[in-house]
Design a protein around this motif. Structure first.
Motif, short mmCIF file in Angstrom:
data_model
loop_
_atom_site.label_atom_id
_atom_site.label_comp_id
_atom_site.label_asym_id
_atom_site.label_seq_id
_atom_site.Cartn_x
_atom_site.Cartn_y
_atom_site.Cartn_z
N LYS A 1 -3.85 10.73 0.66
CA LYS A 1 -2.41 10.90 0.57
C LYS A 1 -2.04 11.53 -0.68
O LYS A 1 -2.73 11.82 -1.30
CB LYS A 1 -1.71 9.37 0.62
CG LYS A 1 -1.76 8.81 2.07
CD LYS A 1 -0.76 7.68 2.25
CE LYS A 1 -0.98 6.96 3.57
NZ LYS A 1 -0.30 5.55 3.55
N CYS B 1 -2.01 8.34 -3.59
CA CYS B 1 -3.16 7.39 -3.78
C CYS B 1 -4.21 7.91 -2.67
O CYS B 1 -4.09 8.91 -2.45
CB CYS B 1 -2.45 6.05 -3.10
SG CYS B 1 -1.99 6.38 -1.57
N CYS C 1 -5.42 6.58 -0.35
CA CYS C 1 -5.38 6.23 1.17
C CYS C 1 -5.76 7.44 2.18
O CYS C 1 -5.63 8.52 1.87
CB CYS C 1 -4.17 5.66 1.56
SG CYS C 1 -3.86 3.92 0.95
N VAL D 1 -3.03 1.91 4.05
CA VAL D 1 -1.83 1.57 2.89
C VAL D 1 -2.59 1.13 1.62
O VAL D 1 -3.69 0.49 1.81
CB VAL D 1 -0.92 0.63 3.49
CG1 VAL D 1 -0.35 1.16 4.64
CG2 VAL D 1 -1.63 -0.66 4.00
N CYS D 2 -2.11 1.15 0.72
CA CYS D 2 -2.63 0.38 -0.55
C CYS D 2 -1.14 -0.09 -1.61
O CYS D 2 -0.17 0.05 -0.92
CB CYS D 2 -3.56 1.15 -1.46
SG CYS D 2 -2.57 2.74 -1.96
N CYS E 1 1.21 3.08 -2.12
CA CYS E 1 2.02 3.57 -1.13
C CYS E 1 2.78 2.50 -0.35
O CYS E 1 3.87 2.84 0.32
CB CYS E 1 1.36 4.44 -0.01
SG CYS E 1 0.09 3.60 0.61
ZN LIG Z 1 -1.84 4.19 -0.27
#
Ligand SMILES: [Zn+2]
Length: 517
Positions: free
Chosen positions: A21, A24, A26, A39-40, A43
């Motif tokens: 992304k 990040c 991800c 996701v993290c 984000c």
């Molecule tokens: Zn993320």
């Protein structure tokens, strides 16, 4: 009644297919992964997290900017664009405001001559900037809204054009050209159905001769008051780009004719109803309270992107298909719109050109004759690819990406047709067999095996012709009495008897010889 001129500017968003992304690490996979798995903390906007820009995304955005003839800025920065909506976990989007990756570009569009009122359009590109995509909302049948954050933070490039587009057809063509460029650059699938690429149009109608377009800024003349622009969103196909703009032109014209004015606004395209629907009075830049993103230092796109080398772009490809090979305008247009098809076409043509140059009769041809022959071959190949091959593939739901028919075999089929060794009916049968067979079929082989070849042997044709003459004495008599068109009837009977395999030229020659008085 005054005449009105449509003033149209386009905003196109395209998702980049980088591995990770925008800010990040991800995985960038908004479609196939289960919801909310890529996701993290970053984000999902957990407090205290820091965004780290993706260098590949910056490089690719610079690539787009260069392909659109923009200046790439030496210094660029990210800004926060504030608004509140459930698809935006931070309640602001990291975007770019006054220092985008690239600006002041242009793109030249060329139209099929006579199809539009202008043959060429020069569309200015205001800016190319990088931002992050939002989460995806979906609404279920019981009225709940679901949020999938897999898409939140996916790198997104926005391309804003100057208001240089003057019709719905141009807007569609502009959008299609950008899609082709994104695909040639290999930076996005740019699939509108999947939302990889999204188009928005800003449209306003102004009274003819009451404004000027001063380098992308529409200015009124002689006390005229400009009409506000209307932004149309939710356009999900190229056809919808055209329809939505046409609808707005009609709607705004009707309002102007009634003496009504409107506020600057955002409308949504409803594809089922075929109309635009009021969404909200348009925010201005001030409403977004832009300010520089404090967590990311300014950066240097030129340094990050380095020397950008671009592949051959669709426009150059189209021109080369026409000028180097002699394809028609329409075929070159269609074949260059997709990289897979243009590669396939080039391979077919390179085989055919080699074949033509090695043909014994061509060895003594002058350059001009050779050039003419090559053009004839290109027209023939173009027609067979765009109508017959594409048609037969569509019937079988075969996509170019999975086409097993090798370009060299297709080229051989075109060569068989070009040299009249097979007629088009039988060539179509050979093509179908080549597509249906799981293995690689040689068209000459199929032709010989199935007896699809053209009969040009005079001895063989003579027998058939004698039979036809015997069966249609009345018609033969009519011909002898000067009714010339009857020859075509007799020729048709020979064709029928040979299931279309008789060589038409030889047949006509023999027929004439046999029945002339
Ligand atoms: Zn993320």
């Amino acid at each position: 009644m005054p005449k009105y001129t449509p003033i149209i500017g386009m905003e196109i968003h395209v998702e980049l297919k980088t591995k990770s992304k925008m800010f990040c690490s991800c995985k960038n996979d908004p479609f196939s992964a289960a919801p909310n798995t890529n996701v993290c903390e970053i984000c999902l906007a957990h407090p205290g997290t820091l965004p780290v820009p993706n260098h590949t995304a910056i490089e690719w955005a610079a690539k787009i900017a260069k392909a659109l003839n923009c200046q790439i800025n030496t210094e660029s920065k990210f800004d926060r664009k504030h608004y509140f909506y459930p698809d935006l976990p931070k309640a602001y989007q990291i975007s770019q405001y006054d220092q985008p990756i690239g600006e002041h570009g242009y793109i030249d569009l060329e139209f099929l001559p006579g199809k539009n009122y202008r043959d060429k359009a020069h569309i200015g590109i205001t800016r190319v900037h990088l931002e992050e995509d939002t989460a995806k909302l979906s609404h279920d049948s019981s009225g709940n809204t679901l949020v999938n954050f897999n898409r939140a933070g996916v790198p997104l490039v926005e391309i804003v054009s100057e208001p240089d587009v003057t019709s719905s057809a141009e807007a569609k063509m502009y959008s299609q050209e950008l899609q082709a460029i994104f695909r040639y650059l290999g930076i996005s699938d740019a699939d509108m159905e999947k939302g990889n690429m999204r188009c928005e149009a800003n449209i306003s109608l102004q009274e003819e001769n009451k404004f000027i377009n001063d380098k992308g800024v529409i200015k009124p003349v002689a006390g005229y008051t400009l009409n506000h622009k209307v932004e149309v969103k939710n356009i999900n196909s190229f056809r919808a780009v055209e329809k939505a703009i046409e609808f707005e032109i009609i709607r705004q014209t009707a309002m102007l004719e009634k003496g009504e004015a409107w506020k600057q606004q955002t409308r949504g395209w409803d594809d089922n109803k075929g109309e635009t629907v009021m969404q909200r009075i348009k925010e201005t830049a001030a409403d977004y309270r832009y300010f520089p993103e404090p967590d990311i230092p300014p950066f240097h796109p030129v340094k990050i992107a380095g020397d950008i080398s671009l592949p051959e772009l669709p426009q150059a490809k189209r021109l080369r298909l026409r000028e180097e090979y002699g394809f028609s305008y329409a075929d070159a247009e269609l074949l260059s719109s997709d990289l897979h098809w243009s590669d396939y076409t080039e391979k077919v043509m390179s085989e055919l050109v080699d074949w033509l140059h090695n043909l014994s009769e061509s060895k003594t041809d002058t350059d001009e004759i050779l050039q003419n022959k090559q053009q004839q071959l290109a027209r023939l190949a173009g027609g067979w690819i765009t109508s017959k091959l594409m048609g037969a593939m569509a019937e079988r739901s075969i996509n170019i990406k999975i086409l097993r028919l090798k370009p060299e075999n297709f080229a051989e089929l075109v060569a068989l047709i070009y040299t009249n060794r097979v007629n088009s009916t039988n060539a179509q049968k050979i093509l179908n067999e080549m597509l249906d067979s799981g293995v690689d079929l040689d068209p000459t082989h199929v032709m010989e095996e199935k007896g699809y070849g053209q009969i040009s042997d005079e001895g063989k044709l003579s027998e058939v012709i004698d039979e036809v003459i015997k069966n249609y004495p009345q018609q033969v008599e009519q011909f002898k009495n000067g009714k010339e068109p009857i020859l075509q009837f007799l020729k048709g009977m020979v064709m029928k008897a040979t299931e279309g395999s008789a060589d038409p030229t030889v047949t006509e020659k023999l027929l004439r010889k046999k029945i002339s008085k």
